[in-house]
Each structure stands twice: as C-alpha cells, then as structure tokens.
Design a protein around this motif. Structure first.
Motif, PDB file in Angstrom:
ATOM      1  N   GLU A   1      22.011  28.874  53.406  1.00 50.68           N
ATOM      2  CA  GLU A   1      23.450  28.932  53.666  1.00 50.68           C
ATOM      3  C   GLU A   1      23.802  28.649  55.118  1.00 50.68           C
ATOM      4  OE1 GLU A   1      21.677  31.043  52.051  1.00 50.68           O
ATOM      5  OE2 GLU A   1      22.524  31.307  50.044  1.00 50.68           O
ATOM      6  N   LEU A   2      22.855  28.836  56.040  1.00 45.67           N
ATOM      7  CA  LEU A   2      23.139  28.575  57.451  1.00 45.67           C
ATOM      8  C   LEU A   2      23.244  27.089  57.753  1.00 45.67           C
ATOM      9  CD1 LEU A   2      20.856  31.211  59.232  1.00 45.67           C
ATOM     10  CD2 LEU A   2      23.328  31.288  58.919  1.00 45.67           C
ATOM     11  N   SER A   3      22.595  26.248  56.946  1.00 43.39           N
ATOM     12  CA  SER A   3      22.643  24.812  57.190  1.00 43.39           C
ATOM     13  C   SER A   3      23.689  24.107  56.339  1.00 43.39           C
ATOM     14  CB  SER A   3      21.266  24.187  56.944  1.00 43.39           C
ATOM     15  OG  SER A   3      20.783  24.517  55.663  1.00 43.39           O
ATOM     16  N   SER A   4      23.982  24.662  55.142  1.00 45.99           N
ATOM     17  CA  SER A   4      25.009  24.052  54.291  1.00 45.99           C
ATOM     18  C   SER A   4      25.400  25.022  53.181  1.00 45.99           C
ATOM     19  CB  SER A   4      24.485  22.749  53.683  1.00 45.99           C
ATOM     20  OG  SER A   4      25.418  22.221  52.760  1.00 45.99           O
ATOM     21  N   ASP A   5      26.682  25.033  52.843  1.00 40.57           N
ATOM     22  CA  ASP A   5      27.167  25.880  51.761  1.00 40.57           C
ATOM     23  C   ASP A   5      26.695  25.399  50.388  1.00 40.57           C
ATOM     24  OD1 ASP A   5      28.487  27.430  53.599  1.00 40.57           O
ATOM     25  OD2 ASP A   5      30.397  26.374  53.387  1.00 40.57           O
ATOM     26  N   SER A   6      26.215  24.168  50.315  1.00 40.68           N
ATOM     27  CA  SER A   6      25.810  23.618  49.025  1.00 40.68           C
ATOM     28  C   SER A   6      24.433  24.106  48.581  1.00 40.68           C
ATOM     29  CB  SER A   6      25.811  22.086  49.085  1.00 40.68           C
ATOM     30  OG  SER A   6      24.871  21.626  50.044  1.00 40.68           O
TER      31      SER A   6
END
Length: 232
Positions: A128-133
């Motif tokens: 989640e820290l790099s992308s919400d996907s």
C-alpha cells in the motif's frame, strides 16, 4: 582524572563516533569526499538517509561496514552497489527502485551476508505504500520471491522471513531444491504480480468470418419480431 585516563576516554569516544557515521538531510547526489577519508575503514554503521544520493561512489571503502541506511534518496534501477562482504543490514525505503529482479540479483552478489533488508516505499515492493492498487497477496508473492533468492536474509521490511515463505517461493518461481539460482536474472523486468496472458500480434490481427444463427424461444420474445422464416 589523570591525563592518561582522559586521553584514553577521549580516544574511545572518538573511535565510537567513527564507528557510527551519519550524514543526513543534505542535497548531495553522491557520497561526499570528506567522509571517505582514512577512517572509513573503521565505520560499522553509516546513515546517509534523506539526501538525493543516486551514485554510491567508493562505498566499498567502508570495507568493515555492517549497517547502511539509504532511506529517502534517489537510488534507482541503474545504481551500482559496490560489494561489501561484511554488510548485514540495508535499508532502501522510499527510493526509485522498480525492477525487483534486477535489484535482488545485484544485492545477492554485492552483499552475500545480508540479513536485514527493507524496500518499503519503492515500486519494486508492491504494498500500500507504493500503490493503492496492491493488496496483501501481491506483497506475499514479493516476499516469497526475495526470500527464496536471498538465502542469508532473515528479515524483510521489518518482518521475519518464515520457512513457509521460502518454500512457497521455490514452488512459485520454480527454483530447484538444490538452491539453483535463476540462470537469466536480468532477462526481463520482474514483477511479483501474476502474469496475464496477452495474445500475440498474429493472434491480435487474426479475423474470423462466418454466419451465426440465433433462435429466440417464447411467444413474447422481442427477438421474434426480427426473424424471418428462412432464418429458422
């Protein structure tokens, strides 16, 4: 306190400062020359976080280094990691690393004794820290990949690596039980996410011609209004 004891204590304090070296919060793009002096061989812990470092020039002059913090810099996929056999802890949080396969290959060669590694905040670390996907399954695949390729590693992103993760990694990424390493580690960029089957260019351009007959059943079927007798 006698002069000799005072000098001994000052020398001990000075040696301790050399073992724990910190240079943070600057705009430098490489390691400053003034910390690469004759005392670099005594440094055990080096903190270079919160700079703009992209080039790890002469890092191997810290030939007894054990812990290295490079959080919040500009480390990317083309950055060279000079070898340090004694390094056991490396923190690379919040950099610009995207190619996990290439990164793992370079770290395995340069730091064979590495026990602790953290990659949070990079696209190479799918959470989640790099992308919400990304979700927990994506992150688990990433952990399995790193753990089965870096045999000495015991902690990844603040969490201990389990035997189950290593075993699952061998199953997912087809590593032999003899710890065989991927023979083509840089062949293609790696993503721990599942691969999707994409048709080839020849399949994409392929067309199919034919006649399909549809028969609508039911007196109240709206489609019956458009069907002629010779279509049945």
């Amino acid at each position: 306190m006698s002069d000799d004891k005072w000098q001994d204590r000052e020398l001990e304090n000075f040696s301790a400062k050399l073992r724990h070296l910190s240079y943070t919060g600057h705009d430098c793009k490489c390691i400053p020359d003034f910390i690469l002096g004759k005392n670099s061989g005594q440094t055990r812990q080096l903190n270079l976080g919160h700079n703009n470092i992209n080039i790890l020039n002469y890092l191997d002059s810290f030939n007894k280094l054990e812990e290295l913090n490079l959080d919040n810099n500009e480390i990317d996929d083309v950055t060279v990691f000079p070898p340090i056999e004694t390094l056991t802890s490396l923190s690379l949080n919040n950099n610009r690393l995207t190619n996990l396969k290439r990164l793992v290959h370079k770290l395995s060669r340069s730091y064979p004794a590495l026990v602790y590694l953290s990659l949070l905040g990079n696209l190479a670390c799918p959470n989640e820290l790099s992308s919400d996907s990304y979700n927990e399954l994506d992150y688990q695949r990433y952990r399995c990949y790193v753990s089965c390729h870096m045999k000495a590693l015991r902690f990844l992103d603040w969490r201990p690596i389990t035997d189950a993760e290593r075993l699952k990694g061998r199953e997912l990424f087809q590593l032999a039980s003899s710890n065989e390493v991927d023979p083509h580690p840089l062949a293609t960029p790696y993503s721990p996410l599942p691969k999707t089957d994409k048709p080839s260019s020849s399949e994409e351009s392929r067309a199919v011609a034919g006649k399909i007959r549809y028969k609508y059943v039911g007196l109240k079927s709206e489609g019956n209004r458009f069907i002629k007798n010779n279509d049945l």
